[in-house]
Design a protein around this motif. Structure first.
Motif, PDB file in Angstrom:
ATOM      1  N   ALA A   8       6.551  44.510  61.068  1.00 49.12           N
ATOM      2  CA  ALA A   8       7.057  43.526  62.035  1.00 49.12           C
ATOM      3  C   ALA A   8       6.790  42.107  61.548  1.00 49.12           C
ATOM      4  N   ALA A   9       5.610  41.890  60.959  1.00 45.48           N
ATOM      5  CA  ALA A   9       5.298  40.568  60.407  1.00 45.48           C
ATOM      6  C   ALA A   9       6.241  40.233  59.256  1.00 45.48           C
ATOM      7  N   ALA A  10       6.510  41.214  58.399  1.00 47.80           N
ATOM      8  CA  ALA A  10       7.449  40.995  57.288  1.00 47.80           C
ATOM      9  C   ALA A  10       8.833  40.646  57.813  1.00 47.80           C
ATOM     10  N   LEU A  11       9.264  41.328  58.870  1.00 48.93           N
ATOM     11  CA  LEU A  11      10.559  41.025  59.470  1.00 48.93           C
ATOM     12  C   LEU A  11      10.601  39.585  59.979  1.00 48.93           C
ATOM     13  N   ALA A  12       9.520  39.151  60.624  1.00 44.58           N
ATOM     14  CA  ALA A  12       9.475  37.775  61.132  1.00 44.58           C
ATOM     15  C   ALA A  12       9.511  36.765  59.985  1.00 44.58           C
ATOM     16  N   LEU A  13       8.868  37.099  58.876  1.00 44.38           N
ATOM     17  CA  LEU A  13       8.810  36.173  57.739  1.00 44.38           C
ATOM     18  C   LEU A  13      10.141  36.064  56.989  1.00 44.38           C
ATOM     19  N   THR A  14      11.021  37.039  57.159  1.00 44.39           N
ATOM     20  CA  THR A  14      12.316  36.965  56.456  1.00 44.39           C
ATOM     21  C   THR A  14      13.138  35.761  56.889  1.00 44.39           C
ATOM     22  N   ARG A  15      12.815  35.226  58.000  1.00 42.95           N
ATOM     23  CA  ARG A  15      13.535  34.048  58.518  1.00 42.95           C
ATOM     24  C   ARG A  15      13.480  32.876  57.537  1.00 42.95           C
ATOM     25  N   TRP A  16      12.385  32.776  56.791  1.00 45.14           N
ATOM     26  CA  TRP A  16      12.205  31.640  55.888  1.00 45.14           C
ATOM     27  C   TRP A  16      12.584  31.949  54.446  1.00 45.14           C
ATOM     28  N   LEU A  17      13.167  33.098  54.213  1.00 53.85           N
ATOM     29  CA  LEU A  17      13.633  33.416  52.862  1.00 53.85           C
ATOM     30  C   LEU A  17      14.922  32.668  52.563  1.00 53.85           C
ATOM     31  N   PRO A  18      15.254  32.509  51.277  1.00 51.59           N
ATOM     32  CA  PRO A  18      16.526  31.874  50.923  1.00 51.59           C
ATOM     33  C   PRO A  18      17.692  32.684  51.494  1.00 51.59           C
ATOM     34  N   ALA A  19      18.741  32.022  51.847  1.00 48.30           N
ATOM     35  CA  ALA A  19      19.896  32.641  52.500  1.00 48.30           C
ATOM     36  C   ALA A  19      20.479  33.802  51.703  1.00 48.30           C
ATOM     37  N   ARG A  20      20.460  33.730  50.385  1.00 47.69           N
ATOM     38  CA  ARG A  20      21.074  34.774  49.576  1.00 47.69           C
ATOM     39  C   ARG A  20      20.348  36.107  49.665  1.00 47.69           C
ATOM     40  N   VAL A  21      19.059  36.128  50.016  1.00 48.97           N
ATOM     41  CA  VAL A  21      18.313  37.396  50.121  1.00 48.97           C
ATOM     42  C   VAL A  21      17.868  37.711  51.550  1.00 48.97           C
ATOM     43  N   ARG A  22      18.074  36.754  52.442  1.00 55.16           N
ATOM     44  CA  ARG A  22      17.577  36.899  53.813  1.00 55.16           C
ATOM     45  C   ARG A  22      18.163  38.123  54.518  1.00 55.16           C
ATOM     46  N   ARG A  23      19.459  38.336  54.420  1.00 58.21           N
ATOM     47  CA  ARG A  23      20.109  39.439  55.143  1.00 58.21           C
ATOM     48  C   ARG A  23      19.590  40.796  54.666  1.00 58.21           C
ATOM     49  N   ARG A  24      19.546  40.989  53.357  1.00 56.89           N
ATOM     50  CA  ARG A  24      19.096  42.270  52.811  1.00 56.89           C
ATOM     51  C   ARG A  24      17.614  42.503  53.158  1.00 56.89           C
ATOM     52  N   ALA A  25      16.787  41.500  53.016  1.00 60.10           N
ATOM     53  CA  ALA A  25      15.358  41.632  53.330  1.00 60.10           C
ATOM     54  C   ALA A  25      15.153  41.914  54.820  1.00 60.10           C
ATOM     55  N   SER A  26      15.947  41.278  55.664  1.00 59.47           N
ATOM     56  CA  SER A  26      15.837  41.509  57.112  1.00 59.47           C
ATOM     57  C   SER A  26      16.199  42.943  57.463  1.00 59.47           C
ATOM     58  N   LEU A  27      17.249  43.476  56.833  1.00 58.30           N
ATOM     59  CA  LEU A  27      17.657  44.853  57.106  1.00 58.30           C
ATOM     60  C   LEU A  27      16.589  45.856  56.647  1.00 58.30           C
ATOM     61  N   VAL A  28      16.018  45.624  55.479  1.00 67.75           N
ATOM     62  CA  VAL A  28      14.970  46.513  54.965  1.00 67.75           C
ATOM     63  C   VAL A  28      13.745  46.454  55.876  1.00 67.75           C
ATOM     64  N   ALA A  29      13.332  45.245  56.253  1.00 67.06           N
ATOM     65  CA  ALA A  29      12.159  45.095  57.120  1.00 67.06           C
ATOM     66  C   ALA A  29      12.417  45.703  58.495  1.00 67.06           C
ATOM     67  N   ALA A  30      13.615  45.522  59.040  1.00 65.00           N
ATOM     68  CA  ALA A  30      13.943  46.099  60.351  1.00 65.00           C
ATOM     69  C   ALA A  30      13.915  47.628  60.284  1.00 65.00           C
ATOM     70  N   ALA A  31      14.449  48.191  59.211  1.00 62.76           N
ATOM     71  CA  ALA A  31      14.422  49.650  59.041  1.00 62.76           C
ATOM     72  C   ALA A  31      12.975  50.143  58.960  1.00 62.76           C
ATOM     73  N   ALA A  32      12.127  49.400  58.273  1.00 62.73           N
ATOM     74  CA  ALA A  32      10.717  49.781  58.159  1.00 62.73           C
ATOM     75  C   ALA A  32      10.020  49.711  59.519  1.00 62.73           C
ATOM     76  N   VAL A  33      10.336  48.687  60.306  1.00 60.85           N
ATOM     77  CA  VAL A  33       9.759  48.580  61.655  1.00 60.85           C
ATOM     78  C   VAL A  33      10.185  49.773  62.503  1.00 60.85           C
ATOM     79  N   ILE A  34      11.454  50.098  62.461  1.00 60.11           N
ATOM     80  CA  ILE A  34      11.973  51.223  63.255  1.00 60.11           C
ATOM     81  C   ILE A  34      11.317  52.532  62.804  1.00 60.11           C
ATOM     82  N   ALA A  35      11.221  52.742  61.502  1.00 58.11           N
ATOM     83  CA  ALA A  35      10.639  53.992  60.988  1.00 58.11           C
ATOM     84  C   ALA A  35       9.159  54.126  61.359  1.00 58.11           C
ATOM     85  N   THR A  36       8.375  53.081  61.140  1.00 60.81           N
ATOM     86  CA  THR A  36       6.940  53.176  61.433  1.00 60.81           C
ATOM     87  C   THR A  36       6.687  53.267  62.933  1.00 60.81           C
TER      88      THR A  36
END
Length: 146
Positions: free
Chosen positions: A12-40
């Motif tokens: 969940a913390a990683a998902l929150a931190l994706t907000r400050w990633l560069p735009a080109r990787v933000r979407r992919r990182a957000s999806l991976v982090a969201a999937a990890a939150v849902i799975a755990t």
């Protein structure tokens, strides 16, 4: 706190931190982090969230209450089996007592709250309770053991 609970919080913390990633990787990182939150979170829920009842008692004799505690704990184990997770009796600074009872589910906690106060086998313990200041049910968000 269990390993799965820790992982869920970190994801969940990683998902929150994706907000400050560069735009080109933000979407992919957000999806991976969201999937990890849902799975755990799904694993944590599948393993069973723990619930507690917390009555705050006043006017009770702590020594007499503690003396009847083993009988109550045995009764809870007998009646509720694995739904009864554990219990702690503590004295607050103002002299009131905190009775923390851990349950495997909110349904088990609610069932015990309905049944136990009127149960003749638990009368020795409940007869020693003075005034109940407050009674709450709460979901445990973090737990640690020695």
């Amino acid at each position: 706190m269990s390993l799965w609970e820790i992982l869920a919080v970190l994801c969940a913390a990683a998902l929150a931190l994706t907000r400050w990633l560069p735009a080109r990787v933000r979407r992919r990182a957000s999806l991976v982090a969201a999937a990890a939150v849902i799975a755990t979170t799904a694993v944590v829920l599948a393993l069973g969230a723990r619930w507690q009842m917390v009555p705050v008692l006043a006017g009770a004799d702590p020594d007499r209450l503690a003396a009847h505690r083993d009988t109550l704990i045995s009764l809870l184990r007998e009646r509720y089996g694995s739904d009864f997770v554990g219990a702690h009796l503590a004295r607050c600074e103002d002299g009131s007592l905190l009775d923390l009872i851990l349950w495997a589910s909110p349904e088990a906690a609610e069932r015990a709250a309905r049944e136990m106060p009127g149960d003749p086998a638990a009368a020795g313990f409940f007869g020693l309770i003075g005034e109940v200041h407050e009674m709450r049910h709460a979901e445990i968000l973090h737990s640690a053991q020695q």
